[in-house]
Every structure is written in structure tokens, then in C-alpha cells.
Motif scaffolding. Structure first.
Motif, PDB file in Angstrom:
ATOM      1  N   LEU A  59      75.146  38.065 -22.687  1.00 48.28           N
ATOM      2  CA  LEU A  59      74.812  38.818 -21.483  1.00 48.28           C
ATOM      3  C   LEU A  59      75.981  38.743 -20.504  1.00 48.28           C
ATOM      4  CD1 LEU A  59      72.310  40.347 -20.486  1.00 48.28           C
ATOM      5  CD2 LEU A  59      71.565  38.255 -19.381  1.00 48.28           C
ATOM      6  N   GLN A  60      76.362  39.876 -19.946  1.00 46.03           N
ATOM      7  CA  GLN A  60      77.435  39.888 -18.944  1.00 46.03           C
ATOM      8  C   GLN A  60      77.262  41.085 -18.025  1.00 46.03           C
ATOM      9  OE1 GLN A  60      80.948  39.943 -21.338  1.00 46.03           O
ATOM     10  NE2 GLN A  60      80.811  42.115 -21.796  1.00 46.03           N
ATOM     11  N   ALA A  61      77.748  40.926 -16.815  1.00 51.11           N
ATOM     12  CA  ALA A  61      77.719  42.027 -15.858  1.00 51.11           C
ATOM     13  C   ALA A  61      78.722  43.077 -16.305  1.00 51.11           C
ATOM     14  CB  ALA A  61      78.061  41.516 -14.465  1.00 51.11           C
ATOM     15  N   GLY A  62      78.440  44.317 -15.976  1.00 53.20           N
ATOM     16  CA  GLY A  62      79.369  45.373 -16.357  1.00 53.20           C
ATOM     17  C   GLY A  62      79.069  46.644 -15.592  1.00 53.20           C
ATOM     18  N   PRO A  63      79.967  47.609 -15.714  1.00 59.41           N
ATOM     19  CA  PRO A  63      79.735  48.888 -15.040  1.00 59.41           C
ATOM     20  C   PRO A  63      78.685  49.700 -15.776  1.00 59.41           C
ATOM     21  CG  PRO A  63      81.714  48.993 -16.365  1.00 59.41           C
ATOM     22  CD  PRO A  63      81.196  47.583 -16.474  1.00 59.41           C
ATOM     23  N   GLY A  64      78.321  50.816 -15.202  1.00 54.87           N
ATOM     24  CA  GLY A  64      77.372  51.704 -15.864  1.00 54.87           C
ATOM     25  C   GLY A  64      75.969  51.535 -15.322  1.00 54.87           C
ATOM     26  N   LEU A  65      75.021  52.064 -16.081  1.00 56.99           N
ATOM     27  CA  LEU A  65      73.624  52.013 -15.656  1.00 56.99           C
ATOM     28  C   LEU A  65      73.153  50.574 -15.532  1.00 56.99           C
ATOM     29  CD1 LEU A  65      71.932  54.748 -17.906  1.00 56.99           C
ATOM     30  CD2 LEU A  65      72.406  54.887 -15.461  1.00 56.99           C
ATOM     31  N   PRO A  66      72.282  50.296 -14.567  1.00 56.38           N
ATOM     32  CA  PRO A  66      71.688  48.962 -14.526  1.00 56.38           C
ATOM     33  C   PRO A  66      70.809  48.754 -15.760  1.00 56.38           C
ATOM     34  CG  PRO A  66      70.647  50.392 -12.896  1.00 56.38           C
ATOM     35  CD  PRO A  66      71.789  51.160 -13.488  1.00 56.38           C
ATOM     36  N   LEU A  67      70.592  47.505 -16.100  1.00 54.14           N
ATOM     37  CA  LEU A  67      69.800  47.185 -17.285  1.00 54.14           C
ATOM     38  C   LEU A  67      68.307  47.162 -16.988  1.00 54.14           C
ATOM     39  CD1 LEU A  67      71.743  44.266 -19.016  1.00 54.14           C
ATOM     40  CD2 LEU A  67      71.806  46.710 -19.543  1.00 54.14           C
ATOM     41  N   LEU A  68      67.537  47.562 -17.986  1.00 52.01           N
ATOM     42  CA  LEU A  68      66.127  47.214 -18.072  1.00 52.01           C
ATOM     43  C   LEU A  68      66.107  46.015 -19.005  1.00 52.01           C
ATOM     44  CD1 LEU A  68      63.032  47.603 -17.819  1.00 52.01           C
ATOM     45  CD2 LEU A  68      63.195  49.074 -19.843  1.00 52.01           C
ATOM     46  N   LEU A  69      65.913  44.837 -18.455  1.00 52.31           N
ATOM     47  CA  LEU A  69      65.930  43.601 -19.227  1.00 52.31           C
ATOM     48  C   LEU A  69      64.509  43.323 -19.719  1.00 52.31           C
ATOM     49  CD1 LEU A  69      67.865  41.255 -20.047  1.00 52.31           C
ATOM     50  CD2 LEU A  69      66.982  40.040 -18.042  1.00 52.31           C
ATOM     51  N   VAL A  70      64.303  43.482 -21.018  1.00 51.60           N
ATOM     52  CA  VAL A  70      62.985  43.284 -21.615  1.00 51.60           C
ATOM     53  C   VAL A  70      62.901  41.848 -22.094  1.00 51.60           C
ATOM     54  CG1 VAL A  70      61.356  44.086 -23.362  1.00 51.60           C
ATOM     55  CG2 VAL A  70      62.958  45.712 -22.307  1.00 51.60           C
ATOM     56  N   VAL A  71      61.879  41.132 -21.609  1.00 58.45           N
ATOM     57  CA  VAL A  71      61.755  39.704 -21.879  1.00 58.45           C
ATOM     58  C   VAL A  71      60.402  39.428 -22.530  1.00 58.45           C
ATOM     59  CG1 VAL A  71      61.818  37.392 -20.867  1.00 58.45           C
ATOM     60  CG2 VAL A  71      63.147  39.247 -19.813  1.00 58.45           C
ATOM     61  N   PRO A  72      60.381  39.072 -23.823  1.00 62.13           N
ATOM     62  CA  PRO A  72      59.110  38.678 -24.432  1.00 62.13           C
ATOM     63  C   PRO A  72      58.719  37.289 -23.931  1.00 62.13           C
ATOM     64  CG  PRO A  72      60.875  38.593 -26.062  1.00 62.13           C
ATOM     65  CD  PRO A  72      61.483  39.066 -24.770  1.00 62.13           C
ATOM     66  N   ASP A  73      57.427  37.089 -23.674  1.00 59.14           N
ATOM     67  CA  ASP A  73      56.949  35.808 -23.160  1.00 59.14           C
ATOM     68  C   ASP A  73      55.884  35.256 -24.095  1.00 59.14           C
ATOM     69  OD1 ASP A  73      56.492  33.689 -21.101  1.00 59.14           O
ATOM     70  OD2 ASP A  73      54.523  34.648 -21.010  1.00 59.14           O
ATOM     71  N   GLY A  74      56.140  34.070 -24.590  1.00 57.90           N
ATOM     72  CA  GLY A  74      55.206  33.383 -25.483  1.00 57.90           C
ATOM     73  C   GLY A  74      55.981  32.307 -26.221  1.00 57.90           C
ATOM     74  N   THR A  75      55.314  31.598 -27.105  1.00 60.16           N
ATOM     75  CA  THR A  75      56.038  30.657 -27.955  1.00 60.16           C
ATOM     76  C   THR A  75      57.023  31.456 -28.792  1.00 60.16           C
ATOM     77  OG1 THR A  75      54.449  30.881 -29.752  1.00 60.16           O
ATOM     78  CG2 THR A  75      53.997  29.149 -28.110  1.00 60.16           C
ATOM     79  N   TRP A  76      57.984  30.792 -29.410  1.00 58.76           N
ATOM     80  CA  TRP A  76      58.947  31.513 -30.248  1.00 58.76           C
ATOM     81  C   TRP A  76      58.226  32.285 -31.346  1.00 58.76           C
ATOM     82  CZ3 TRP A  76      63.451  32.755 -28.665  1.00 58.76           C
ATOM     83  CH2 TRP A  76      64.132  31.922 -27.770  1.00 58.76           C
ATOM     84  N   ARG A  77      57.202  31.664 -31.941  1.00 62.52           N
ATOM     85  CA  ARG A  77      56.457  32.334 -33.012  1.00 62.52           C
ATOM     86  C   ARG A  77      55.766  33.588 -32.485  1.00 62.52           C
ATOM     87  NH1 ARG A  77      51.427  32.106 -34.950  1.00 62.52           N
ATOM     88  NH2 ARG A  77      50.735  30.391 -33.655  1.00 62.52           N
TER      89      ARG A  77
END
Length: 196
Positions: free
Chosen positions: A90-108
Motif C-alpha cells: 500500500l502506498q500513496a499515489g496520484p490519481g483517483l482516491p481509493l475505495l479500500l475494501v476491508v474484510p472483517d472476521g477471522t482469517w478463515r
């Protein structure tokens, strides 16, 4: 008789965290997809992240019928925060802002969300820098660098929106952990949760 509960943070009113929860703006939009089994968990850190950010959406479920529309808000580039071999740092950069999709739960459960939702699994993946250390003293990390959802989101936003800081998101999380340790007592904590 159930204990009175704060309608905002969903904690018992005697342990309300609302005074510690910020309201932080961000250029990045965060979409948290929470496995339904996590929603009623006492240590629900995804809820804390959702309450502390302004540009966020928390969706609970296992199969997301409207996922395609959730992943395509105008003006954002979607990516999945999920470590694997194909993930780019992950790094900052030019262009469109990100939609950061984050799954939440145990790894499984997080892997199951990807398996059951092909649109999600097809997103480009990003990962946090290696070596992150969790402050989640009540759970033994399943692998090095495993973070609670609120910790991962704060770290990701710190990278994407530097020099802005999102560490305020961690204040209610740290108070929640400290409260749980206090309630169980030092001896019980050391016996069952001190993994150092």
C-alpha cells in the motif's frame, strides 16, 4: 435483566466509548465487509472504525448481493486490503482516491467472504508493510503482522493520507482492551492472555 447499552457504540452504558470516538474525514473511502458472526462480538473493532470515520460504510453479511454496486462508487478506485502473494504494498499515489475494501472476521472467515463473493476476490489486492505489531493484547495473533481491523484501517489510512494521522481511531480500541483486562483481573489476564 440485560444491562443498559449505549445506542451509538453498542457498549454497556457503564463502559461507553463514545467520548473517545473521533469523527475523522478521509479522502479514501473505506468499505468494511463484516462477516455476520462478528457483528455481535464484544470486541467488535470494525464497528469502532466505522464510528470513527466519516467516509466509511460497514456492511454485515456473508454473501453480498449488492456487492457490485458497493464496489463502484463514482470517483474511487477499488482495492482489497488482504495480504497474499499478488498484493502490492500500500502506498500513496496520484490519481483517483481509493475505495479500500476491508474484510472483517477471522482469517478463515475473511477467506470465506472472498470465496463466496467473486467480485470481491477479483479486486486488485494491497497489503500493509510487514512487521506490524498488534496492540490487541487479548488475542494471540495467528501469524506475524496480524492486526485487528481498526488497527489495519488506521495504518492503511496513515500510509495513504500522510502526513494526516488516523491514530485517534485507536483510542477507543485501547480503552476497550484495557477495560476487558481490568474486568478479568491481572491474574486471569497473565494466565490466559499474556503471550509475551
Amino acid at each position: 435483566m440485560p444491562r443498559p447499552t449505549c445506542q451509538h457504540c453498542q457498549r454497556p452504558t457503564t463502559h461507553c466509548l463514545c467520548s473517545l470516538i473521533p469523527s475523522l474525514p478521509s479522502r479514501t473511502r473505506v468499505l468494511i465487509l463484516q462477516h455476520s458472526s462478528e457483528a455481535s462480538h464484544a470486541l467488535n473493532t470494525a464497528r469502532l472504525a466505522a464510528l470513527g470515520l466519516q467516509n466509511v460504510e460497514l456492511v454485515i453479511g456473508e454473501v453480498f448481493d449488492d456487492l457490485q454496486s458497493l464496489l463502484n462508487p463514482p470517483g474511487y478506485q477499488p482495492c482489497l486490503l488482504f495480504p497474499d502473494e499478488s498484493a502490492r504494498p500500500l502506498q500513496a499515489g496520484p490519481g483517483l482516491p481509493l475505495l479500500l475494501v476491508v474484510p472483517d472476521g477471522t482469517w478463515r472467515k475473511a477467506r470465506k467472504l472472498l470465496h463466496l463473493n467473486p467480485f470481491l476476490a477479483a479486486l486488485p489486492r494491497v497489503s500493509l508493510p510487514a512487521g506490524g505489531v498488534s496492540r490487541y493484547r487479548l488475542r494471540k495473533a495467528p501469524e506475524a503482522g496480524a492486526l485487528a481491523t481498526v488497527e489495519a484501517i488506521a495504518q492503511a489510512l496513515n500510509i495513504l493520507e500522510s502526513p494526516a494521522s488516523f491514530n485517534e481511531l485507536l483510542r477507543p480500541f485501547e480503552a476497550l482492551i484495557a477495560g476487558q483486562i481490568s474486568a478479568m483481573g491481572d491474574d486471569t489476564y497473565r494466565r490466559n492472555h499474556d503471550f509475551s
